[in-house]
Motif scaffolding. Structure first.
Motif, mmCIF file in Angstrom:
data_model
loop_
_atom_site.group_PDB
_atom_site.id
_atom_site.type_symbol
_atom_site.label_atom_id
_atom_site.label_comp_id
_atom_site.label_asym_id
_atom_site.label_seq_id
_atom_site.Cartn_x
_atom_site.Cartn_y
_atom_site.Cartn_z
ATOM 1 N N MET A 1 -22.076 24.957 1.470
ATOM 2 C CA MET A 1 -22.043 23.927 2.475
ATOM 3 C C MET A 1 -23.400 23.247 2.544
ATOM 4 S SD MET A 1 -20.168 24.848 5.913
ATOM 5 C CE MET A 1 -19.644 26.492 6.064
ATOM 6 N N THR A 2 -23.381 21.950 2.765
ATOM 7 C CA THR A 2 -24.626 21.216 2.915
ATOM 8 C C THR A 2 -24.584 20.419 4.201
ATOM 9 O OG1 THR A 2 -23.762 19.355 1.665
ATOM 10 C CG2 THR A 2 -24.983 21.024 0.431
ATOM 11 N N ARG A 3 -25.757 20.242 4.766
ATOM 12 C CA ARG A 3 -25.886 19.460 5.983
ATOM 13 C C ARG A 3 -26.032 17.990 5.621
ATOM 14 N NH1 ARG A 3 -30.351 23.114 9.097
ATOM 15 N NH2 ARG A 3 -29.126 25.005 9.124
ATOM 16 N N ALA A 4 -26.066 17.156 6.655
ATOM 17 C CA ALA A 4 -26.214 15.713 6.447
ATOM 18 C C ALA A 4 -27.558 15.382 5.807
ATOM 19 C CB ALA A 4 -26.059 14.966 7.762
ATOM 20 N N ASP A 5 -28.589 16.202 6.061
ATOM 21 C CA ASP A 5 -29.907 15.922 5.489
ATOM 22 C C ASP A 5 -30.058 16.483 4.081
ATOM 23 O OD1 ASP A 5 -30.101 18.606 5.980
ATOM 24 O OD2 ASP A 5 -31.874 18.494 7.254
ATOM 25 N N GLY A 6 -29.025 17.079 3.525
ATOM 26 C CA GLY A 6 -29.046 17.580 2.153
ATOM 27 C C GLY A 6 -29.423 19.034 2.020
ATOM 28 N N SER A 7 -29.879 19.694 3.088
ATOM 29 C CA SER A 7 -30.251 21.101 3.007
ATOM 30 C C SER A 7 -29.002 21.972 3.115
ATOM 31 C CB SER A 7 -31.243 21.462 4.119
ATOM 32 O OG SER A 7 -30.639 21.282 5.377
ATOM 33 N N ALA A 9 -26.620 24.778 4.480
ATOM 34 C CA ALA A 9 -26.350 25.387 5.784
ATOM 35 C C ALA A 9 -25.965 26.845 5.583
ATOM 36 C CB ALA A 9 -25.224 24.653 6.498
ATOM 37 N N ALA A 10 -26.470 27.695 6.439
ATOM 38 C CA ALA A 10 -26.125 29.114 6.372
ATOM 39 C C ALA A 10 -24.690 29.291 6.838
ATOM 40 C CB ALA A 10 -27.066 29.924 7.251
ATOM 41 N N PRO A 11 -23.914 30.129 6.130
ATOM 42 C CA PRO A 11 -22.538 30.353 6.589
ATOM 43 C C PRO A 11 -22.553 31.016 7.958
ATOM 44 C CG PRO A 11 -23.116 31.892 4.848
ATOM 45 C CD PRO A 11 -24.257 30.922 4.974
ATOM 46 N N THR A 12 -21.668 30.568 8.828
ATOM 47 C CA THR A 12 -21.620 31.128 10.179
ATOM 48 C C THR A 12 -20.655 32.304 10.204
ATOM 49 O OG1 THR A 12 -19.875 29.599 10.801
ATOM 50 C CG2 THR A 12 -22.141 28.914 11.260
ATOM 51 N N ALA A 13 -21.116 33.378 10.775
ATOM 52 C CA ALA A 13 -20.288 34.575 10.903
ATOM 53 C C ALA A 13 -19.394 34.417 12.127
ATOM 54 C CB ALA A 13 -21.164 35.805 11.064
#
Length: 185
Positions: A1-7, A9-13
């Motif tokens: 998964m990527t955020r809007a800023d391109g970084s 995202a950590a998967p959410t548990a």
């Protein structure tokens, strides 16, 4: 998964499962065993003074112990080992003295929660909570104290499982630990 800023995202548990309530049947079912215990103790104490032979005394005490074990201790152990735990994801029912039985029902499977009260249960503020899971016979949590509170909590937990976040009185009382306090005694 990527955020809007391109970084990345950590998967959410998924949120941790928390205990909402631990319930037993109403303690009024122990009234008869307590009355039996008092009657057997009083009757045995009186009868000990009437018997003169040692074998009669042993038979009297043996009978009293047997009645206390079967009529007082076994019902108490049965009440003590029967427990219902309601968590944020499921309902866990445990019972049995010599053979342990454990049943689980996920909140996602619950279709309807209703209450049934007999006149005796209404007098003591208890009732049966009937949980329809789409089977022939519903799951019944027998003789619970404050059944309306249990029903409201189950409705709220069912809605929370369908929605993004918990709402209502149960959500407002969630501490950081694993147990949610509601319906104070």
């Amino acid at each position: 998964m990527t955020r809007a800023d391109g970084s990345a995202a950590a998967p959410t548990a998924p949120p941790a499962e928390r205990v909402v309530a631990r319930l037993r049947r109403h303690a009024r079912i122990l009234i008869l065993p307590v009355v039996l215990l008092v009657a057997v103790a009083g009757g045995t104490g009186y009868a000990v003074g009437l018997v003169s032979e040692s074998w009669q005394l042993l038979a009297l005490l043996g009978g009293a112990v047997l009645v206390i074990l079967l009529g007082c201790l076994l019902p108490y152990l049965s009440w003590l080992t029967g427990r219902t735990t309601i968590t944020t994801r499921r309902i866990i029912m445990r019972s049995g003295v010599f053979v342990r039985v454990r049943n689980e029902v996920a909140h996602a499977r619950v279709r309807e929660v209703s209450i049934r009260k007999t006149p005796g249960q209404s007098l003591f503020g208890s009732g049966d909570v009937r949980i329809d899971v789409g089977q022939e016979r519903p799951v019944v949590l027998r003789d619970l104290p404050k059944p309306h509170l249990v029903q409201a909590a189950l409705h709220e937990l069912m809605e929370a499982g369908r929605g993004p976040a918990m709402r209502g009185p149960v959500a407002a009382t969630m501490p950081d630990g694993d147990t949610v306090a509601w319906g104070g005694r």
